[in-house]
Design a protein around this motif. Structure first.
Motif, PDB file in Angstrom:
ATOM      1  N   ARG A  83     -39.069 -16.308 -90.246  1.00 36.40           N
ATOM      2  CA  ARG A  83     -38.058 -17.225 -90.758  1.00 36.40           C
ATOM      3  C   ARG A  83     -36.692 -16.577 -90.867  1.00 36.40           C
ATOM      4  O   ARG A  83     -36.546 -15.363 -90.812  1.00 36.40           O
ATOM      5  N   LYS A  84     -35.712 -17.434 -91.050  1.00 37.72           N
ATOM      6  CA  LYS A  84     -34.334 -17.001 -91.296  1.00 37.72           C
ATOM      7  C   LYS A  84     -34.265 -16.374 -92.695  1.00 37.72           C
ATOM      8  O   LYS A  84     -35.135 -16.602 -93.528  1.00 37.72           O
ATOM      9  N   PRO A  85     -33.190 -15.636 -92.985  1.00 35.65           N
ATOM     10  CA  PRO A  85     -33.060 -14.984 -94.293  1.00 35.65           C
ATOM     11  C   PRO A  85     -33.127 -15.981 -95.456  1.00 35.65           C
ATOM     12  O   PRO A  85     -32.632 -17.100 -95.363  1.00 35.65           O
ATOM     13  N   GLY A  86     -33.780 -15.547 -96.532  1.00 34.59           N
ATOM     14  CA  GLY A  86     -33.821 -16.329 -97.755  1.00 34.59           C
ATOM     15  C   GLY A  86     -34.821 -17.463 -97.779  1.00 34.59           C
ATOM     16  O   GLY A  86     -34.828 -18.268 -98.708  1.00 34.59           O
ATOM     17  N   LYS A  87     -35.676 -17.573 -96.792  1.00 32.12           N
ATOM     18  CA  LYS A  87     -36.613 -18.695 -96.707  1.00 32.12           C
ATOM     19  C   LYS A  87     -38.032 -18.341 -97.128  1.00 32.12           C
ATOM     20  O   LYS A  87     -38.850 -19.233 -97.324  1.00 32.12           O
ATOM     21  N   PRO A  89     -40.729 -16.347 -99.774  1.00 33.95           N
ATOM     22  CA  PRO A  89     -40.849 -15.712-101.085  1.00 33.95           C
ATOM     23  C   PRO A  89     -41.453 -14.315-100.968  1.00 33.95           C
ATOM     24  O   PRO A  89     -42.111 -13.987 -99.986  1.00 33.95           O
ATOM     25  N   THR A  92     -39.955  -9.105 -98.083  1.00 26.18           N
ATOM     26  CA  THR A  92     -39.936  -9.379 -96.644  1.00 26.18           C
ATOM     27  C   THR A  92     -39.461  -8.157 -95.873  1.00 26.18           C
ATOM     28  O   THR A  92     -38.817  -7.266 -96.416  1.00 26.18           O
ATOM     29  N   SER A  94     -37.288  -7.388 -92.288  1.00 28.43           N
ATOM     30  CA  SER A  94     -36.373  -8.113 -91.410  1.00 28.43           C
ATOM     31  C   SER A  94     -36.101  -7.341 -90.129  1.00 28.43           C
ATOM     32  O   SER A  94     -36.328  -6.138 -90.043  1.00 28.43           O
ATOM     33  N   HIS A 107     -37.197 -12.773 -90.595  1.00 29.23           N
ATOM     34  CA  HIS A 107     -37.933 -12.129 -91.677  1.00 29.23           C
ATOM     35  C   HIS A 107     -39.400 -12.523 -91.607  1.00 29.23           C
ATOM     36  O   HIS A 107     -39.737 -13.617 -91.156  1.00 29.23           O
TER      37      HIS A 107
END
Length: 176
Positions: A83-87, A89, A92, A94, A107
């Motif tokens: 996923r993209k950053p911040g998605k 929990p 993670t 990266s 990520h």
């Protein structure tokens, strides 16, 4: 007509100038909404990916989720999300990569893959290969044994397959 004779291209809509002028978008929503064509596509994808015996499918945000989820169910394997950053929990890992117009990153949850697990990366489309290359690198970073990549569509003229160091399976291709 048998299912082997059905051309899935007839179910993929082409939308010119989306998301910006000069881009021809291959819309898989028209394939997905036709129950018979979608089942055929998933059956063909399962047949293509099964010989790799994946433990896990790694789905690239967001249209990769659409192919990987039903395929993981058919193959009886796990599913993880890239996923993209911040998605996601939790902790993670990266991987950042360059695009034609800047940079991006993907990520994965730090505990999503056990070292050595056999992983197949899934997305809807292979074009220049940048996102798939980054996905493979991210998966290697967390210890995955990436055994292949699979997509519904490949734009062969953009050379993305040549950038990957894993085998690639696609269902339909267009010369772009």
């Amino acid at each position: 007509m048998t299912t082997a004779q059905i051309d899935l291209k007839q179910y993929i809509r082409h939308i010119p100038d989306f998301p910006k002028p000069g881009i021809l978008f291959y819309d898989i929503s028209t394939l997905m909404r036709n129950a018979d064509a979608w089942q055929i596509a998933m059956g063909r994808l399962a047949a293509a990916v099964a010989p790799w015996a994946p433990d896990v499918l790694a789905a690239i945000e967001s249209r990769g989720f659409l192919t990987a989820a039903p395929l993981a169910s058919r193959l009886g394997c796990g599913l993880v999300m890239l996923r993209k950053p911040g998605k996601l929990p939790g902790e993670t890992v990266s991987y950042s990569y360059d695009l034609e117009y800047g940079s991006d990153s993907l990520h994965i949850q730090a505990d999503a893959i056990k070292p050595g697990q056999r992983v197949v990366v899934m997305d809807d489309l292979l074009a220049t290969g940048g996102t798939l290359v980054a996905s493979v690198a991210l998966l290697h970073k967390v210890g995955a044994n990436v055994v292949g990549a699979a997509t519904l569509i490949e734009l062969t003229g953009l050379g993305g397959r040549d950038r990957l160091d894993v085998p690639v399976k696609t269902l339909v291709s267009y010369d772009e």
